[in-house]
Structures are given as C-alpha cells and as structure tokens.
Motif scaffolding. Structure first.
Motif, PDB file in Angstrom:
ATOM      1  N   ALA A 148       0.730  -1.096   0.032  1.00  0.00           N
ATOM      2  CA  ALA A 148      -0.181   0.074  -0.018  1.00  0.00           C
ATOM      3  C   ALA A 148       0.805   1.247  -0.044  1.00  0.00           C
ATOM      4  O   ALA A 148       0.249   2.255  -0.474  1.00  0.00           O
ATOM      5  CB  ALA A 148      -0.927   0.100   1.182  1.00  0.00           C
ATOM      6  N   GLU A 149       2.027   1.298   0.345  1.00  0.00           N
ATOM      7  CA  GLU A 149       2.796   2.178   0.609  1.00  0.00           C
ATOM      8  C   GLU A 149       2.039   3.579   1.138  1.00  0.00           C
ATOM      9  O   GLU A 149       1.258   3.525   2.129  1.00  0.00           O
ATOM     10  CB  GLU A 149       3.468   2.611  -0.511  1.00  0.00           C
ATOM     11  CG  GLU A 149       4.440   1.515  -0.894  1.00  0.00           C
ATOM     12  CD  GLU A 149       5.301   1.433  -2.284  1.00  0.00           C
ATOM     13  OE1 GLU A 149       4.731   2.302  -3.182  1.00  0.00           O
ATOM     14  OE2 GLU A 149       6.240   1.252  -2.494  1.00  0.00           O
ATOM     15  N   ASP A 150       2.342   4.893   0.485  1.00  0.00           N
ATOM     16  CA  ASP A 150       1.792   6.020   0.950  1.00  0.00           C
ATOM     17  C   ASP A 150       0.207   6.171   0.422  1.00  0.00           C
ATOM     18  O   ASP A 150      -0.279   7.190   0.766  1.00  0.00           O
ATOM     19  CB  ASP A 150       2.729   7.210   0.572  1.00  0.00           C
ATOM     20  CG  ASP A 150       2.906   7.457  -0.861  1.00  0.00           C
ATOM     21  OD1 ASP A 150       2.483   6.390  -1.694  1.00  0.00           O
ATOM     22  OD2 ASP A 150       3.365   8.455  -1.196  1.00  0.00           O
ATOM     23  N   ARG A 151      -0.178   5.183  -0.315  1.00  0.00           N
ATOM     24  CA  ARG A 151      -1.423   5.414  -0.770  1.00  0.00           C
ATOM     25  C   ARG A 151      -2.568   4.912   0.589  1.00  0.00           C
ATOM     26  O   ARG A 151      -3.784   5.036   0.251  1.00  0.00           O
ATOM     27  CB  ARG A 151      -1.846   4.460  -1.963  1.00  0.00           C
ATOM     28  CG  ARG A 151      -0.988   5.208  -3.088  1.00  0.00           C
ATOM     29  CD  ARG A 151      -1.463   4.533  -4.410  1.00  0.00           C
ATOM     30  NE  ARG A 151      -2.905   4.932  -4.929  1.00  0.00           N
ATOM     31  CZ  ARG A 151      -3.170   6.267  -5.375  1.00  0.00           C
ATOM     32  NH1 ARG A 151      -2.184   7.094  -5.580  1.00  0.00           N
ATOM     33  NH2 ARG A 151      -4.439   6.377  -5.536  1.00  0.00           N
ATOM     34  N   LEU A 152      -1.901   4.426   1.518  1.00  0.00           N
ATOM     35  CA  LEU A 152      -3.062   4.166   2.611  1.00  0.00           C
ATOM     36  C   LEU A 152      -2.481   4.826   3.876  1.00  0.00           C
ATOM     37  O   LEU A 152      -1.147   4.665   4.250  1.00  0.00           O
ATOM     38  CB  LEU A 152      -2.793   2.548   2.880  1.00  0.00           C
ATOM     39  CG  LEU A 152      -3.495   2.061   4.114  1.00  0.00           C
ATOM     40  CD1 LEU A 152      -5.099   2.376   4.283  1.00  0.00           C
ATOM     41  CD2 LEU A 152      -3.017   0.390   4.508  1.00  0.00           C
ATOM     42  N   SER A 153      -3.152   5.373   4.596  1.00  0.00           N
ATOM     43  CA  SER A 153      -2.821   6.148   5.905  1.00  0.00           C
ATOM     44  C   SER A 153      -3.538   5.633   7.108  1.00  0.00           C
ATOM     45  O   SER A 153      -4.938   4.899   6.822  1.00  0.00           O
ATOM     46  CB  SER A 153      -3.035   7.531   5.831  1.00  0.00           C
ATOM     47  OG  SER A 153      -4.356   7.954   5.361  1.00  0.00           O
ATOM     48  N   PHE A 154      -3.233   5.771   8.316  1.00  0.00           N
ATOM     49  CA  PHE A 154      -4.133   5.364   9.437  1.00  0.00           C
ATOM     50  C   PHE A 154      -4.270   6.262  10.411  1.00  0.00           C
ATOM     51  O   PHE A 154      -3.582   7.266  10.725  1.00  0.00           O
ATOM     52  CB  PHE A 154      -3.025   4.109  10.184  1.00  0.00           C
ATOM     53  CG  PHE A 154      -2.760   2.689   9.486  1.00  0.00           C
ATOM     54  CD1 PHE A 154      -3.417   1.610   9.809  1.00  0.00           C
ATOM     55  CD2 PHE A 154      -2.129   2.837   8.357  1.00  0.00           C
ATOM     56  CE1 PHE A 154      -3.282   0.507   9.101  1.00  0.00           C
ATOM     57  CE2 PHE A 154      -1.706   1.816   7.700  1.00  0.00           C
ATOM     58  CZ  PHE A 154      -2.587   0.669   7.946  1.00  0.00           C
ATOM     59  N   VAL A 155      -5.495   6.139  11.213  1.00  0.00           N
ATOM     60  CA  VAL A 155      -5.989   7.265  12.092  1.00  0.00           C
ATOM     61  C   VAL A 155      -6.528   6.441  13.291  1.00  0.00           C
ATOM     62  O   VAL A 155      -7.103   5.376  13.023  1.00  0.00           O
ATOM     63  CB  VAL A 155      -7.006   8.213  11.618  1.00  0.00           C
ATOM     64  CG1 VAL A 155      -8.130   7.438  11.017  1.00  0.00           C
ATOM     65  CG2 VAL A 155      -7.353   9.177  12.904  1.00  0.00           C
TER      66      VAL A 155
END
Length: 343
Positions: free
Chosen positions: A54-61
C-alpha cells in the motif's frame, strides 16, 4: 489513479482489509481507522499477503467507536466511507446492552462525521443477521425487504446488527442532509484469510479441518470475502445503489455437513480430520446448556437460511465466485498460513 479518498473503518477486520485491497487496486487513496496505531504494521503485512504493497496510498488514524474524539479528522477530505467497524464477540459482553449500544452509537458517530465532512456516500457493512433471524421458517429465500424479527429468538450480536442498521437508515432519513447510504448484508463470509486474526466464519472451516467431531444441523449461504469487497465498491459508486441494501451470497444455502464434504473431496490430506457426520440436535442442545457459544446455534438447528443475491446481480452487475471457490480459498489460506493444528 484516483485522488479520491475513501475512509474504511475497522482496518484490522477481515472484510475491511479486503475492502482496502479492492479500493487500492481500483486506484483510490485509503484512510483506515484502528483502535491502536500499534497494529499498522500487521495490517500492512496482511495487505502484502493479499498482493498489495500500500505504501503512501494508505494512511491510518487511531479512533474508537465508543468515543467522539478523532472522527471529524478521520472523515475530513473523504469522498466515501466504507463503515465495517463493529463490536464482535470477545467474551466480555455480559449484557445485551454491551452489544447493542456500541453498535448503534458507533454507526451514528461515523454517519455524523461523514455528513459533517461532506462525504458523498457511506456504505455500511451490515449482516445477514439483520435480515434472516427470529423468523418462523420461510418457504422462499430471504431478500433485502426482510428484517430480522427481534420478537423472536435472536442472539445479542444479531440484534445489535439489526438495530444498528435500522438506526443508520433512520439517521440518514432524518438528519443526513445530502449524505447517501447503501448497505451490504453478507451471509457467511469465507475466502482467503490474510493473517492469524481472521473472522468467526473462517473459524468454522478451521474447526472442521482441526477435527471437530461432526457438524451441527445448521444451514447457511456463503460468499467469498473478495466478492463482498467488490460489492462494497459497486455499492459505493453506482447511482443505482443509493438508498439500497444488498445481500451478498454466492448461491443456494448449504448445510454445514455439505461444506465439510467439499473440504473432504477437494483438500486431500489437509482435510483428513474433517468429519461429515451430522451431530443430532439433542446433542447440541445438551452441550449448549453449559456452552454460551453453542447456545447461539440452537435457534438455527434444522432451519433453512437460504437467501437470494439476485438484486446485487441485476442492479449492480455483481458476479460472485462459486460457493466451492469461497470454501476452498478459506481452507487453502489456513494451510498456506500455517494456522491449522499440527497432525
């Protein structure tokens, strides 16, 4: 590549991770919620098992369904939300309220955040449990017009899914502004596990392959998790899906003993412990006296739980894999990930 952002809640979940895979594959940016950022590495690792880095196309919160904090930021800038986070059986739920309250309030929390952020559409991951339980036996398949009858014998988890979905539809009708809602109601979700934290549905297959002594006389439709993710994507983007709910099932329902036979016939030595014996209902009722998990099965003994997914096929062009493919993909993933008991 789309620059549209989709929020997927409950990123550690089995269905949610396959939804993330489908969205990334379709070119979306994805933000996902977890209760603890300590699980980010695990989620990313599971996605790699599913074939996507996923690299930087996925982020988490980090947010929690039981608290308001962080949901405004989670929904900010998102075009769509796929909301699958929900309380699931942990063994700590003592009262029915322990199930229902977080499910209902969690849905409303996400919907408010989505509305306030200007999200176009929320796709809610509901369940067959909001459609097909508590009824007297039907002579036709269940469909999307059916709602579980909460005056019947309904387990707390299924009651929570029913009340939570109803609350979501009521919220959008009364306070949604321009927010659109669609719901996906999966039957028993099989297909490939991505890691050791998998669903209760996959546990069904694991228990069979680990040598449980037979099968209760329980009937269910099945569906592959990859097709559930595909249905979420279709429900998110199709104009025909606005305001609609969709059952996800790969075909006619099956008895658990029939699922066991598929494993025996196709999985070779890995299925050597699988029993196709049907356990008598009286035996299950006896065990259920001291076993809360087994007690939830009792109302379903001998009941046909057939459902039709014709609506998704006709309205959205959804074409799921076969029942057998869904069953075998689950079994093969358990073997491949080394999650079965040693011989």
């Amino acid at each position: 590549m789309s620059e549209e952002m989709v929020l997927v809640t409950g990123g550690t979940g089995f269905i949610a991770q396959h939804c993330i895979l489908a969205l990334l594959d379709a070119g979306y940016l994805v933000r996902t919620t977890v209760r603890s950022l300590a699980r980010e590495a695990e989620v990313r690792s599971n996605l790699k098992v599913g074939g996507v880095d996923a690299e930087d196309r996925l982020s988490f919160v980090a947010v929690d369904l039981t608290a308001d904090r962080g949901w405004t930021e989670a929904a900010d800038g998102c075009t769509y939300v796929q909301h699958g986070a929900s309380p699931t059986p942990s063994g700590n739920q003592v009262r029915e309220e322990d199930w229902v309250k977080p499910a209902v309030e969690g849905n409303l929390r996400v919907l408010r955040a989505a509305r306030d952020a200007g999200v176009k559409r929320v796709v809610l991951t509901s369940a067959f449990g909001a459609i097909g339980v508590g009824h007297r036996p039907l002579k036709r398949p269940f469909n999307e017009l059916d709602w579980s009858d909460l005056s019947g014998d309904v387990a707390p988890y299924q009651r929570s899914k029913t009340l939570a979905e109803r609350a979501a539809w009521d919220f959008v009708a009364r306070e949604g502004g321009g927010l659109e809602l669609s719901a996906v109601n999966p039957t028993t979700v099989l297909g490939p596990a991505l890691g050791s934290d998998y669903s209760h549905s996959i546990r069904l297959i694991k228990n069979m392959m680990d040598g449980q002594p037979g099968c209760p006389k329980v009937n269910t439709c099945v569906v592959d998790v990859r097709d559930v993710a595909d249905l979420h994507l279709r429900a998110m983007t199709s104009s025909a899906a606005r305001g609609e709910r969709f059952l996800a099932a790969a075909g006619e329902s099956m008895w658990l003993a029939e699922i066991a036979k598929v494993l025996r016939q196709c999985m070779g030595a890995a299925a050597s412990k699988v029993s196709t014996r049907v356990l008598p209902n009286w035996f299950i009722r006896l065990i259920a006296i001291g076993n809360p998990a087994m007690r939830q099965i009792v109302p379903h003994l001998g009941v046909n739980m057939n459902a039709t997914a014709e609506k998704a096929r006709q309205l959205l062009g959804w074409a799921p894999r076969s029942r057998e493919e869904a069953i075998l993909a689950a079994a093969e993933s358990l073997v491949g990930l080394g999650l079965l008991k040693a011989p």
